[in-house]
Design a protein around this motif. Structure first.
Motif, PDB file in Angstrom:
ATOM      1  N   GLU A  89      24.597  -7.511   7.496  1.00  0.00           N
ATOM      2  CA  GLU A  89      24.330  -6.644   6.352  1.00  0.00           C
ATOM      3  C   GLU A  89      24.334  -5.169   6.742  1.00  0.00           C
ATOM      4  O   GLU A  89      24.640  -4.300   5.918  1.00  0.00           O
ATOM      5  N   ALA A  90      23.991  -4.874   7.978  1.00  0.00           N
ATOM      6  CA  ALA A  90      23.891  -3.482   8.416  1.00  0.00           C
ATOM      7  C   ALA A  90      25.217  -2.747   8.288  1.00  0.00           C
ATOM      8  O   ALA A  90      25.244  -1.521   8.126  1.00  0.00           O
ATOM      9  N   PHE A  91      26.327  -3.476   8.335  1.00  0.00           N
ATOM     10  CA  PHE A  91      27.635  -2.833   8.216  1.00  0.00           C
ATOM     11  C   PHE A  91      27.897  -2.383   6.780  1.00  0.00           C
ATOM     12  O   PHE A  91      28.622  -1.416   6.546  1.00  0.00           O
ATOM     13  N   GLU A  92      27.320  -3.066   5.828  1.00  0.00           N
ATOM     14  CA  GLU A  92      27.433  -2.639   4.437  1.00  0.00           C
ATOM     15  C   GLU A  92      26.550  -1.436   4.159  1.00  0.00           C
ATOM     16  O   GLU A  92      26.967  -0.491   3.491  1.00  0.00           O
ATOM     17  N   PHE A  93      25.323  -1.420   4.688  1.00  0.00           N
ATOM     18  CA  PHE A  93      24.356  -0.393   4.334  1.00  0.00           C
ATOM     19  C   PHE A  93      24.288   0.765   5.326  1.00  0.00           C
ATOM     20  O   PHE A  93      23.406   1.617   5.226  1.00  0.00           O
ATOM     21  N   SER A  94      25.214   0.809   6.291  1.00  0.00           N
ATOM     22  CA  SER A  94      25.268   1.908   7.268  1.00  0.00           C
ATOM     23  C   SER A  94      23.977   2.012   8.084  1.00  0.00           C
ATOM     24  O   SER A  94      23.432   3.104   8.290  1.00  0.00           O
ATOM     25  N   THR A  95      23.481   0.872   8.534  1.00  0.00           N
ATOM     26  CA  THR A  95      22.258   0.868   9.339  1.00  0.00           C
ATOM     27  C   THR A  95      22.478   0.189  10.690  1.00  0.00           C
ATOM     28  O   THR A  95      21.555  -0.388  11.270  1.00  0.00           O
ATOM     29  N   VAL A  96      23.691   0.270  11.190  1.00  0.00           N
ATOM     30  CA  VAL A  96      24.024  -0.366  12.469  1.00  0.00           C
ATOM     31  C   VAL A  96      23.397   0.402  13.630  1.00  0.00           C
ATOM     32  O   VAL A  96      23.418   1.640  13.656  1.00  0.00           O
ATOM     33  N   ASN A  97      22.847  -0.328  14.589  1.00  0.00           N
ATOM     34  CA  ASN A  97      22.376   0.302  15.821  1.00  0.00           C
ATOM     35  C   ASN A  97      22.887  -0.477  17.021  1.00  0.00           C
ATOM     36  O   ASN A  97      23.547  -1.512  16.869  1.00  0.00           O
ATOM     37  N   GLN A  98      22.562   0.012  18.210  1.00  0.00           N
ATOM     38  CA  GLN A  98      23.137  -0.562  19.426  1.00  0.00           C
ATOM     39  C   GLN A  98      22.628  -1.961  19.726  1.00  0.00           C
ATOM     40  O   GLN A  98      23.211  -2.675  20.541  1.00  0.00           O
ATOM     41  N   GLY A  99      21.559  -2.370  19.063  1.00  0.00           N
ATOM     42  CA  GLY A  99      21.044  -3.715  19.272  1.00  0.00           C
ATOM     43  C   GLY A  99      21.619  -4.745  18.318  1.00  0.00           C
ATOM     44  O   GLY A  99      21.236  -5.920  18.375  1.00  0.00           O
ATOM     45  N   ASN A 100      22.544  -4.338  17.461  1.00  0.00           N
ATOM     46  CA  ASN A 100      23.119  -5.245  16.471  1.00  0.00           C
ATOM     47  C   ASN A 100      23.874  -6.384  17.158  1.00  0.00           C
ATOM     48  O   ASN A 100      24.783  -6.154  17.956  1.00  0.00           O
ATOM     49  N   GLY A 101      23.502  -7.611  16.830  1.00  0.00           N
ATOM     50  CA  GLY A 101      24.114  -8.759  17.484  1.00  0.00           C
ATOM     51  C   GLY A 101      25.570  -8.954  17.147  1.00  0.00           C
ATOM     52  O   GLY A 101      26.332  -9.493  17.966  1.00  0.00           O
ATOM     53  N   GLU A 102      25.994  -8.532  15.954  1.00  0.00           N
ATOM     54  CA  GLU A 102      27.399  -8.683  15.579  1.00  0.00           C
ATOM     55  C   GLU A 102      28.300  -7.838  16.474  1.00  0.00           C
ATOM     56  O   GLU A 102      29.419  -8.231  16.805  1.00  0.00           O
ATOM     57  N   ILE A 103      27.809  -6.669  16.871  1.00  0.00           N
ATOM     58  CA  ILE A 103      28.598  -5.814  17.757  1.00  0.00           C
ATOM     59  C   ILE A 103      28.740  -6.458  19.132  1.00  0.00           C
ATOM     60  O   ILE A 103      29.822  -6.462  19.732  1.00  0.00           O
ATOM     61  N   SER A 104      27.661  -7.018  19.632  1.00  0.00           N
ATOM     62  CA  SER A 104      27.751  -7.735  20.910  1.00  0.00           C
ATOM     63  C   SER A 104      28.734  -8.891  20.814  1.00  0.00           C
ATOM     64  O   SER A 104      29.522  -9.136  21.740  1.00  0.00           O
ATOM     65  N   ASN A 105      28.704  -9.584  19.695  1.00  0.00           N
ATOM     66  CA  ASN A 105      29.602 -10.723  19.526  1.00  0.00           C
ATOM     67  C   ASN A 105      31.067 -10.311  19.594  1.00  0.00           C
ATOM     68  O   ASN A 105      31.874 -10.948  20.291  1.00  0.00           O
TER      69      ASN A 105
END
Length: 499
Positions: A89-105
């Protein structure tokens, strides 16, 4: 699927080294070691198919990173389950941070695939395969390496550039991020070599593999992204005599019965209706979460409600645009009740097994090539009859009147709008916005969109207010953060500013 970090992916090569401790020297009778594999064409084709399989995995979640952040789609908000708020959901609401698991994936998926590409290329280089067999395999692998890095450099900016396996696994801890210029140069090099090695077509049994046309098309897009407009024009024009054409009907591009048609330069292959594990499930991921079987055709299913078309996108369609009803619907009927909720229909077709659809994913279509040509010509030399012709070929198929008499800025805007609706829900919008706007321009654009979405949400939020940070886009978000686990593993990696 087991998660593999960049270093973890690179450390897979440890299995190729002998160990001094006898108790570690074991042979698994169910596996073929690398010393016995990569010996003939069949085995190299199997290795290549493995990378295509990883491309399937990457594509299955790509909408999170290439549509969600844009103004094209939102999500069917679930006020009772906020488990995805810190992830997708963070990608929709512009709340992504470095701990986001989707980015690690995605970082892990890309670098695992890149390891396999590099290792197979090294084995191929020393193989005794005939040049006529070796060339197309090498071309496909180099295309895939370029394609993966094309995504990574747009996601993260400077990235770890690795084009060979490591002699010693400890070297993985010395890897640093390479400047974007070096990454772009490697992408161009790989694609140019792929163009020279790949055939224009394959036998029927191999339809769907990467072709010369696909390599030219992605190379043209690479040039366009870097604003090398003259190079983009000359490269994209090499595609014109290769025999591609627009399908008569827009819907033919997405119908599983018409896969890999005349408009397709590249689509990711999926196969449903069996237990082979090659199916897609986009219809289930994109259908509203409470629609049950009203859209998918199978009752007792729980669609994910992701990638919901926004009010903003729906309003972008011109009156009479034939693409709208092929791409989306604004309501569905469940148990005799009409539910007002937009959803993507583009990948929803009859299928025989719940959750296992047969839809391919379009990566590059001839319509995209025509629109890139129109854009590149306009940017390089200004409006011309040729640029208008390429744009209007796409508009004619959509049932729309031709565009004429526009100046450079107006034509640029018209092409971008055309790309938005022609390629809606095909993972093109976010990269289009990034390459045509500076970080400051993108932040202003996304904040304006966010303000509209907050004022009139596409989807009812069940009484849950927006978070103060929702839809607050800052310039640093032009790039994603480097995943926190990667920096913990390798202190020599640096974080993108602002995270």
């Amino acid at each position: 699927m087991k998660k593999i970090t960049v270093i973890g992916a690179l450390l897979l090569c440890m299995t190729q080294f002998s160990c001094k401790d006898d108790f570690l020297v074991t042979t698994d009778p169910t596996r073929i070691g690398t010393d016995l594999f990569y010996k003939n064409e069949t085995q190299f084709q199997q290795a290549l198919s493995g990378v295509y399989g990883q491309l399937q995995q990457i594509t299955s979640s790509a909408y999170i990173f290439q549509e969600f952040p844009s103004d094209n789609t939102t999500l069917d908000f679930n006020p009772l389950d906020r488990g995805g708020a810190a992830g997708w959901e963070a990608f929709e609401f512009s709340t992504v941070n470095q701990g986001n698991g989707e980015i690690s994936n995605i970082w892990n998926l890309y670098y695992s695939a890149l390891y396999n590409v590099n290792y197979t290329l090294e084995k191929l280089a020393t193989s005794s395969l005939d040049a006529g067999v070796k060339g197309p395999i090498e071309g496909q692998l180099k295309f895939l390496r370029a394609y993966f890095y094309f995504h990574l450099v747009q996601y993260f900016g400077d990235v770890v550039l690795v084009t060979s396996t490591l002699a010693n696994p400890n070297q993985a801890f010395d890897l640093v991020r390479s400047p974007q210029a070096d990454v772009w140069a490697q992408i161009e090099k790989d694609l140019k070599e792929a163009v020279a090695l790949l055939p224009a077509t394959y036998p029927a049994a191999q339809v769907g593999r990467i072709t010369k046309g696909a390599a030219l098309g992605i190379l043209g897009k690479v040039y366009l992204t870097q604003k090398k407009y003259t190079d983009a024009v000359s490269t994209l024009k090499e595609i014109l005599p290769l025999g591609y054409s627009l399908n008569p009907a827009y819907a033919d591009n997405f119908n599983p019965a018409r896969k890999n048609g005349p408009e397709s330069l590249l689509e990711i292959q999926y196969q449903g209706g069996n237990d082979l594990g090659e199916w897609s499930n986009f219809a289930y991921v994109f259908a509203p979460r409470l629609s049950a079987g009203a859209i998918t055709g199978f009752a007792n299913t729980a669609p994910a409600g992701r990638n919901i078309p926004t009010n903003d996108l729906i309003a972008a369609y011109e009156t009479g645009d034939l693409r709208k009803d092929v791409s989306l619907k604004t309501s569905y009927t469940l148990n005799g009740t009409v539910v007002q909720m937009p959803y993507i229909i583009k990948y929803t077709y009859p299928h025989t097994i719940t959750g296992r659809t047969d839809n391919n994913w379009p990566v590059l279509r001839y319509a995209d090539v025509l629109l890139m040509l129109a854009e590149s010509i306009n940017e390089a030399t200004g409006p011309s009859a040729e640029a208008f012709d390429y744009l209007n070929q796409v508009r004619k198929r959509a049932g729309l009147a031709p565009k004429t008499g526009l100046d450079k800025v107006a034509l640029r805007d018209a092409i971008m709008k055309e790309r938005r609706v022609e390629l809606a829900f095909e993972n093109q919008r976010w990269f289009d916005l990034r390459r045509t706007k500076t970080p400051a321009e993108l932040a202003a654009f996304m904040n304006a969109y966010g303000a509209k979405e907050k004022a009139k949400p596409t989807v009812d939020r069940g009484g849950i207010a927006f978070n103060a940070q929702d839809y607050v886009f800052t310039e640093n978000e032009y790039y994603l953060p480097i995943p926190a686990p990667q920096i913990l593993i390798n202190a020599k990696l640096t974080q993108n500013p602002g995270y």
